[in-house]
Design an enzyme around this catalytic site. Structure first.
Site, PDB file in Angstrom:
ATOM      1  CG  ASP A 301      23.908   6.343  17.596  1.00 47.04           C
ATOM      2  OD1 ASP A 301      24.087   5.859  18.617  1.00 47.04           O
ATOM      3  OD2 ASP A 301      23.932   7.772  17.410  1.00 47.04           O
ATOM      4  CD  GLU A 497      21.644  10.481  22.147  1.00 43.90           C
ATOM      5  OE1 GLU A 497      20.611  10.120  21.332  1.00 43.90           O
ATOM      6  OE2 GLU A 497      21.969   9.934  22.956  1.00 43.90           O
TER       7      GLU A 497
END
Ligand code: BGC
Ligand code: BGC
Length: 603
Positions: A301, A497
């Site tokens: 990520d 997020e």
């Protein structure tokens, strides 16, 4: 050099992929291999540099649009990188990636579908497959062949800011829809120019982290404390479940999607028993690549490996040795390349690991036909946001909304109600209806991209005689009598997020005031909740006859109106347990008093 490789076996389309990979690998220098393992954000690198450093992949981060945001400008930007890679000594194609998580939402004018939570409510595998297909077409239209989707997280705690990106708290639903999305996105043959590589994310158990387990600010790592925003409370956190549960709940969707042909997996920021997934050799190498036989490649990520240790050298060594094949750097790629080189020279990363990583990346590039097909031309551009695609998005809105309460059975509303009072900003705000990952990473309020709002839908649906008043604050225009029906659209503020991690899911005071005000100005009230998850509404339920969970419906938000007026029936069912109080969180799987509405509920 060029001359020498012109007839090389790796260029021969008739040879099997493995033979082509082997031949190409044998010709590569270390710098060329290291480049393949590097993914850089487009704002950090020029076309020429991407070729000079043999970069294997470029991405657009959230909001990573070209200066002018339109499909044609995207295509030109992407092709700039892809063309540069093709001019390198061996001509190894680069692959461009983007977060097209609910349609190619960063692109102005693209079709934006409901976020995953809405698709979980629709629970229609065929619909999700068609959405995957359309997303592939719109993404490929801009030259991009890699989508960082589907998110197959099985969110267990709706306080998590990524609940909206999760199909359900139920792994069976996630597995079914995740696999369907992969089928749609990748199509029947990855070689097709409109086949887009899926990325299963985030491996593994990102949806199982505990509230308060995110190490705030990473202050324990001097120098990289800015890594995680202070407000992150569960995103990127830790899970301590046992392995049986990790497999049953969180690995199951991976198995289904890999079975469906997924060739890329993105590794999670989160950790398990305190060990970051980016360093978890057991899960990445032994389980995923070994036991599950996954022979595609793993990408990290965004800057995730930087969180492993204060010393970047250790970060690189640990992550590559654990099994990561490509690192999303995304900024200082020269530092990554230099560190990787040092680690290999110093013997801390074995050359076999590098070769394995590169083989995996090249294998997928060959499978996708990237070596054998010309760059995408602009012929697909007219399909971005076209009517046919929007029709499917509208269908998804129809199927995703959940009717929570229908007091006095006032739904369906009659189209010739004398007067309707519409209230709430989101009634006329495409940005709020699209949520995060739309135009910008965190989303943007307002008329940010073409679409049809809820108020536009009401104006179209109601009879010409119906008086429609629209006020953001639920007031009536001066001198007007109480409306027969009020339609109030409440919405969560925008986030993505960990910025959406919220300890308290009660309606905020402004929403309650709005509810009271609108209630006072109409006889019967319909509340539409535009939100990325269930909110605590228990104390307010009695204030409106009708409550609808619309999730974040996207550019065809007006579809909600068709349900209110009975042009389509409500069929959506809750993909998450709707908690009674905030103290019931995490609510996944709870029933009885803890659930205001249980999983699967919907009128
Ligand atoms: C980028 C996103 C990325 C995020 C990670 C943002 O600045 O735009 O793509 O996911 O940072 O923290
Ligand atoms: C997110 C990923 C995303 C990546 C690139 C990260 O912050 O966690 O889901 O794919 O950024 O934008």
């Amino acid at each position: 050099m060029k001359q020498e490789t012109r007839s090389a076996p790796y260029k021969d389309q008739t040879l099997p992929v493995e033979a082509r990979v082997d031949d190409l690998l044998s010709r590569m220098t270390f710098a060329e291999k290291a480049g393949q393992m590097t993914q850089v954000e487009k704002n950090s690198i020029s076309f020429q540099e991407s070729a000079d450093y043999f970069i294997g992949s470029i991405l657009s981060g959230g909001g990573g649009s070209p200066e002018t945001n339109n499909p044609r400008a995207w295509l030109e930007m992407v092709n700039g990188y892809l063309a540069a890679a093709r001019r390198t000594r061996l001509g190894i194609p680069s692959i461009y990636g983007v977060d097209a998580v609910h349609g190619h939402g960063t692109v102005f004018g693209a079709t934006v579908f409901p976020h995953n939570i809405g698709l979980g409510a629709a629970r229609d595998a065929d619909l999700v497959e068609r959405i995957g297909r359309i997303t592939a077409v719109e993404t490929a239209a801009t030259g991009i062949r890699w989508d960082f989707a589907p998110e197959i997280s099985v969110a267990q705690d709706i306080r998590w800011g990524r609940t909206v990106e999760s199909y359900s708290e139920d792994p069976t639903i996630v597995a079914e829809l995740g696999a369907s999305y992969v089928r749609g996105l990748q199509g029947t043959d990855l070689k097709e120019p409109i086949a887009v590589l899926a990325s299963l994310k985030h491996f593994a158990a990102d949806g199982g982290t505990h509230w308060g387990s995110t190490i705030k600010g990473y202050s324990w790592i001097p120098g990289v404390w800015e890594q995680v925003d202070g407000e992150f409370m569960i995103d990127q956190g830790d899970t301590d479940m046992d392995e049986a549960e990790l497999r049953r709940v969180h690995l199951a969707p991976y198995i289904a999607a890999i079975d469906e042909g997924a060739r890329n997996v993105m590794v999670s920021y989160s950790s398990w028993h305190g060990l970051k997934m980016s360093a978890n050799e057991y899960l990445l190498t032994d389980v995923l690549k070994g036991e599950l036989g996954f022979d595609g490649f793993l990408v990290s990520d965004w800057r995730a490996i930087d969180q492993l240790d204060p010393d970047y050298y250790v970060c690189v060594v640990k992550s590559i040795n654990a099994g990561l094949d490509m690192i999303m750097v995304p900024f200082d790629f020269k530092r990554f390349l230099a560190t990787l080189t040092l680690a290999v020279e110093g013997g801390d990363i074995p050359m076999e690991r590098i070769d394995d990583a590169v083989c995996r990346i090249l294998r997928v590039k060959f499978e996708m036909g990237l070596f054998d097909t010309p760059l995408q031309d602009d012929s697909l551009v007219p399909l971005v946001g076209c009517e046919a695609h929007r029709k499917v998005a509208l269908e998804a809105v129809h199927k995703s909304a959940v009717l929570l309460k229908n007091g006095q059975e006032i739904i369906p509303l009659s189209k010739d109600i004398p007067s309707i009072l519409v209230a709430g900003q989101a009634a006329d705000d495409i940005g709020l209806c699209c949520g995060g990952w739309t135009i910008e990473w965190l989303g943007v309020e307002g008329a940010i991209t073409p679409g049809t709002t809820i108020i536009q839908g009401i104006q179209r649906a109601a009879s010409p005689e119906t008086q429609i008043y629209y006020t953001v604050d639920g007031s009536l225009p001066p001198g007007k009598p109480e409306a027969e029906v009020g339609i109030l659209v409440l919405s969560e503020p925008l986030y993505a997020e960990g910025h959406g991690d919220r300890p308290d899911l009660h309606l905020p005071a402004e929403d309650i005031a709005l509810l009271e005000q609108t209630r006072a100005n109409c006889e019967r009230l319909v509340v539409i909740l535009v939100s990325g998850r269930p909110l605590i509404i228990t104390d307010h339920l009695s204030k409106a006859e009708v409550w609808v969970a619309a999730w974040q419906p996207g550019t065809e938000a007006h579809g909600i109106v068709d349900l209110l007026f009975g042009d389509f029936p409500f069929t959506g069912k809750l993909p998450f347990t709707w908690p009674h109080t905030n103290d019931d969180l995490p609510a996944a799987g709870k029933t009885g008093d803890a659930a205001l509405f249980p999983l699967g509920y919907g009128l």
